[in-house]
Structure formats: C-alpha cells, structure tokens
Design a protein around this motif. Structure first.
Motif, PDB file in Angstrom:
ATOM      1  N   VAL A 138      56.563  -1.780  -3.549  1.00 19.16           N
ATOM      2  CA  VAL A 138      56.434  -0.907  -4.616  1.00 19.16           C
ATOM      3  C   VAL A 138      56.260   0.403  -4.677  1.00 19.16           C
ATOM      4  CG1 VAL A 138      55.261  -1.001  -6.810  1.00 19.16           C
ATOM      5  CG2 VAL A 138      55.785  -3.398  -5.727  1.00 19.16           C
ATOM      6  N   SER A 139      57.018   1.203  -5.425  1.00 20.37           N
ATOM      7  CA  SER A 139      56.660   2.703  -5.472  1.00 20.37           C
ATOM      8  C   SER A 139      55.184   2.955  -5.813  1.00 20.37           C
ATOM      9  CB  SER A 139      57.611   3.253  -6.294  1.00 20.37           C
ATOM     10  OG  SER A 139      57.299   3.074  -7.566  1.00 20.37           O
ATOM     11  N   ASP A 140      54.936   3.976  -5.470  1.00 20.19           N
ATOM     12  CA  ASP A 140      53.664   4.892  -5.990  1.00 20.19           C
ATOM     13  C   ASP A 140      53.398   4.948  -7.497  1.00 20.19           C
ATOM     14  OD1 ASP A 140      52.423   4.913  -3.249  1.00 20.19           O
ATOM     15  OD2 ASP A 140      52.679   7.225  -3.248  1.00 20.19           O
ATOM     16  N   ALA A 141      54.525   5.174  -8.084  1.00 23.01           N
ATOM     17  CA  ALA A 141      54.868   5.405  -9.502  1.00 23.01           C
ATOM     18  C   ALA A 141      54.609   3.916 -10.120  1.00 23.01           C
ATOM     19  CB  ALA A 141      56.041   5.852 -10.031  1.00 23.01           C
ATOM     20  N   ASP A 142      55.051   2.821  -9.546  1.00 26.72           N
ATOM     21  CA  ASP A 142      54.907   1.689 -10.127  1.00 26.72           C
ATOM     22  C   ASP A 142      53.676   1.332  -9.983  1.00 26.72           C
ATOM     23  OD1 ASP A 142      57.514   1.285 -11.019  1.00 26.72           O
ATOM     24  OD2 ASP A 142      58.100   0.331  -9.358  1.00 26.72           O
ATOM     25  N   LEU A 143      52.697   1.501  -8.739  1.00 24.16           N
ATOM     26  CA  LEU A 143      51.500   0.906  -8.628  1.00 24.16           C
ATOM     27  C   LEU A 143      50.539   1.763  -9.746  1.00 24.16           C
ATOM     28  CD1 LEU A 143      51.172   0.923  -4.685  1.00 24.16           C
ATOM     29  CD2 LEU A 143      51.500  -1.001  -6.250  1.00 24.16           C
ATOM     30  N   ASP A 144      50.897   2.889  -9.983  1.00 20.34           N
ATOM     31  CA  ASP A 144      50.017   3.835 -10.939  1.00 20.34           C
ATOM     32  C   ASP A 144      50.339   2.995 -12.184  1.00 20.34           C
ATOM     33  OD1 ASP A 144      48.551   6.370 -11.336  1.00 20.34           O
ATOM     34  OD2 ASP A 144      50.072   6.614 -12.757  1.00 20.34           O
ATOM     35  N   GLN A 145      51.653   2.820 -12.592  1.00 16.81           N
ATOM     36  CA  GLN A 145      51.671   1.969 -14.095  1.00 16.81           C
ATOM     37  C   GLN A 145      50.878   0.866 -13.969  1.00 16.81           C
ATOM     38  OE1 GLN A 145      55.620   1.637 -14.503  1.00 16.81           O
ATOM     39  NE2 GLN A 145      56.141   3.619 -15.561  1.00 16.81           N
ATOM     40  N   LEU A 146      50.761   0.007 -13.027  1.00 10.13           N
ATOM     41  CA  LEU A 146      49.812  -1.165 -13.080  1.00 10.13           C
ATOM     42  C   LEU A 146      48.387  -0.809 -13.179  1.00 10.13           C
ATOM     43  CD1 LEU A 146      52.032  -3.218 -10.343  1.00 10.13           C
ATOM     44  CD2 LEU A 146      51.744  -3.713 -12.782  1.00 10.13           C
ATOM     45  N   PRO A 168      47.708 -11.400   2.826  1.00 13.67           N
ATOM     46  CA  PRO A 168      49.069 -11.574   2.851  1.00 13.67           C
ATOM     47  C   PRO A 168      49.688 -12.043   1.489  1.00 13.67           C
ATOM     48  CG  PRO A 168      47.917 -12.860   4.692  1.00 13.67           C
ATOM     49  CD  PRO A 168      46.947 -12.293   3.768  1.00 13.67           C
ATOM     50  N   LEU A 169      49.174 -12.773   0.490  1.00  9.63           N
ATOM     51  CA  LEU A 169      49.722 -13.022  -0.705  1.00  9.63           C
ATOM     52  C   LEU A 169      49.737 -11.867  -1.521  1.00  9.63           C
ATOM     53  CD1 LEU A 169      50.501 -15.160  -2.842  1.00  9.63           C
ATOM     54  CD2 LEU A 169      48.071 -15.095  -3.414  1.00  9.63           C
ATOM     55  N   MET A 170      48.925 -10.769  -1.380  1.00  8.56           N
ATOM     56  CA  MET A 170      48.836  -9.982  -2.384  1.00  8.56           C
ATOM     57  C   MET A 170      49.961  -8.854  -1.530  1.00  8.56           C
ATOM     58  SD  MET A 170      47.090  -9.496  -5.174  1.00  8.56           S
ATOM     59  CE  MET A 170      47.434  -7.951  -5.338  1.00  8.56           C
ATOM     60  N   ARG A 171      50.138  -8.919  -0.467  1.00  9.84           N
ATOM     61  CA  ARG A 171      51.086  -7.868   0.339  1.00  9.84           C
ATOM     62  C   ARG A 171      52.480  -8.219  -0.060  1.00  9.84           C
ATOM     63  NH1 ARG A 171      51.397  -5.577   6.443  1.00  9.84           N
ATOM     64  NH2 ARG A 171      52.787  -4.092   5.696  1.00  9.84           N
ATOM     65  N   ALA A 172      52.772  -9.659  -0.087  1.00  8.23           N
ATOM     66  CA  ALA A 172      54.016 -10.202  -0.503  1.00  8.23           C
ATOM     67  C   ALA A 172      54.271 -10.138  -1.940  1.00  8.23           C
ATOM     68  CB  ALA A 172      54.123 -11.670  -0.204  1.00  8.23           C
ATOM     69  N   ALA A 173      53.171 -10.023  -2.779  1.00  5.33           N
ATOM     70  CA  ALA A 173      53.335  -9.930  -4.135  1.00  5.33           C
ATOM     71  C   ALA A 173      53.889  -8.616  -4.485  1.00  5.33           C
ATOM     72  CB  ALA A 173      52.268 -10.416  -4.944  1.00  5.33           C
ATOM     73  N   ILE A 174      53.225  -7.573  -3.902  1.00  4.90           N
ATOM     74  CA  ILE A 174      53.496  -6.200  -4.228  1.00  4.90           C
ATOM     75  C   ILE A 174      54.714  -5.820  -3.460  1.00  4.90           C
ATOM     76  CG2 ILE A 174      52.489  -3.899  -3.702  1.00  4.90           C
ATOM     77  CD1 ILE A 174      49.741  -5.008  -4.049  1.00  4.90           C
ATOM     78  N   GLY A 175      54.959  -6.124  -2.290  1.00  2.35           N
ATOM     79  CA  GLY A 175      56.185  -5.785  -1.588  1.00  2.35           C
ATOM     80  C   GLY A 175      56.366  -4.103  -1.579  1.00  2.35           C
ATOM     81  N   LEU A 199      55.164  -5.877 -14.245  1.00  2.00           N
ATOM     82  CA  LEU A 199      53.712  -6.477 -14.461  1.00  2.00           C
ATOM     83  C   LEU A 199      53.970  -8.085 -14.392  1.00  2.00           C
ATOM     84  CD1 LEU A 199      50.928  -6.419 -15.904  1.00  2.00           C
ATOM     85  CD2 LEU A 199      51.973  -6.647 -18.131  1.00  2.00           C
ATOM     86  N   GLY A 200      55.146  -8.727 -14.560  1.00  2.00           N
ATOM     87  CA  GLY A 200      55.262 -10.286 -14.400  1.00  2.00           C
ATOM     88  C   GLY A 200      54.831 -10.842 -13.356  1.00  2.00           C
ATOM     89  N   LEU A 201      54.693 -10.550 -12.212  1.00  2.00           N
ATOM     90  CA  LEU A 201      54.451 -11.223 -11.082  1.00  2.00           C
ATOM     91  C   LEU A 201      52.765 -11.032 -11.023  1.00  2.00           C
ATOM     92  CD1 LEU A 201      54.985 -12.744  -8.475  1.00  2.00           C
ATOM     93  CD2 LEU A 201      55.384 -10.799  -7.199  1.00  2.00           C
ATOM     94  N   CYS A 202      52.193  -9.914 -11.399  1.00  2.00           N
ATOM     95  CA  CYS A 202      50.921  -9.620 -11.462  1.00  2.00           C
ATOM     96  C   CYS A 202      50.145 -10.527 -12.337  1.00  2.00           C
ATOM     97  CB  CYS A 202      50.364  -8.079 -11.600  1.00  2.00           C
ATOM     98  SG  CYS A 202      51.370  -6.952 -10.463  1.00  2.00           S
ATOM     99  N   ALA A 203      50.941 -10.780 -13.577  1.00  2.00           N
ATOM    100  CA  ALA A 203      50.234 -11.310 -14.476  1.00  2.00           C
ATOM    101  C   ALA A 203      50.258 -12.904 -14.298  1.00  2.00           C
ATOM    102  CB  ALA A 203      51.255 -11.172 -15.919  1.00  2.00           C
ATOM    103  N   ALA A 204      51.157 -13.380 -13.404  1.00  2.00           N
ATOM    104  CA  ALA A 204      51.012 -14.741 -12.990  1.00  2.00           C
ATOM    105  C   ALA A 204      49.887 -15.253 -12.484  1.00  2.00           C
ATOM    106  CB  ALA A 204      52.175 -15.185 -12.101  1.00  2.00           C
ATOM    107  N   CYS A 205      49.106 -14.400 -11.856  1.00  2.61           N
ATOM    108  CA  CYS A 205      47.588 -14.674 -11.441  1.00  2.61           C
ATOM    109  C   CYS A 205      46.779 -13.785 -12.280  1.00  2.61           C
ATOM    110  CB  CYS A 205      47.323 -14.362  -9.938  1.00  2.61           C
ATOM    111  SG  CYS A 205      48.641 -15.184  -8.678  1.00  2.61           S
ATOM    112  N   HIS A 206      46.747 -12.898 -12.475  1.00  3.20           N
ATOM    113  CA  HIS A 206      45.855 -12.054 -13.182  1.00  3.20           C
ATOM    114  C   HIS A 206      45.892 -11.791 -14.748  1.00  3.20           C
ATOM    115  CE1 HIS A 206      44.353 -10.593  -9.185  1.00  3.20           C
ATOM    116  NE2 HIS A 206      45.841 -10.376  -8.968  1.00  3.20           N
ATOM    117  N   GLY A 207      46.746 -12.373 -15.350  1.00  8.06           N
ATOM    118  CA  GLY A 207      46.968 -12.309 -16.846  1.00  8.06           C
ATOM    119  C   GLY A 207      47.723 -11.016 -17.043  1.00  8.06           C
ATOM    120  N   GLU A 208      48.325 -11.070 -18.118  1.00 10.84           N
ATOM    121  CA  GLU A 208      48.803  -9.749 -18.912  1.00 10.84           C
ATOM    122  C   GLU A 208      47.745  -8.922 -19.190  1.00 10.84           C
ATOM    123  OE1 GLU A 208      51.679  -8.765 -22.248  1.00 10.84           O
ATOM    124  OE2 GLU A 208      52.836 -10.128 -20.913  1.00 10.84           O
TER     125      GLU A 208
END
Length: 107
Positions: free
Chosen positions: A82-90, A73-80, A29-38
């Motif tokens: 990441v597994s499907d399971a991690d994306l599902d959790q987010l 590009p910013l989103m692709r770099a931020a996500i890197g 969640l950390g990197l996502c929260a930097a822009c989108h908030g926790e």
C-alpha cells in the motif's frame, strides 16, 4: 416549543459543517474494516479499536506493519504494498472516528 424548534434548526444547519470535517472514506478501507470495523470499532476478538487513535500513531504503525518493522504477519499481508498516500488516508479516517462504548459480551 419555540426553543426546541430553534435548537433543531441550529443542529440541522451545523450538520454539513460537521460532515465537512470528516475525511473521505478511503478506497482501501474494506480489508481493514473486516477486523477493525468501518468506524474503527473492532469486529473480532483481539483486533484493537482504531477509532479516535492519534493520527501520527496510526500513520507510523501502518507504515511499520507494511515495512516489516512490526512483525505481525497478518497485518503485513493485509496491508501489502500500500502506498504512503493510502496509508495516510486510512490513518486519517480512523483517527477522525469517534470511539463508542461496546456492549458487554452475551454469555
């Protein structure tokens, strides 16, 4: 007074049930929260609020950013890689958040 006490007791008993519906906080969640908030409320201009978005929409959007179908590009770099399971959790985390009104910007 008795009615207020009963209402408070009822809410106290209901709180654990409400918290049980909230998915666990994602590890990534950390990197996502930097822009989108926790809680999914944008922290910077131009970043969309994610709170309360549809789960299927968020899940697909995250996969599309990761895989390059959405060329941001910013989103692709931020996500890197990441597994499907991690994306599902987010996606589950942000879709479960309640959108909040934001105060107007101060001049």
């Amino acid at each position: 007074m008795r009615t207020v006490l009963i209402a408070a007791l009822g809410l106290t008993c209901a709180m654990p049930a409400l918290a049980a519906d909230m998915p666990p906080k994602p590890v990534r969640l950390g990197l996502c929260a930097a822009c989108h908030g926790e809680t999914g409320m944008s922290q910077i201009p131009g970043a969309p609020n994610l709170a309360g978005q549809r789960l299927d929409y968020l899940r697909k959007a995250l996969k599309d950013y990761r895989d390059g179908s959405r060329d941001v590009p910013l989103m692709r770099a931020a996500i890197g890689p990441v597994s499907d399971a991690d994306l599902d959790q987010l996606a589950r985390w942000y879709s479960a958040q309640t959108p909040q009104t934001q105060a107007p910007a101060q001049p």
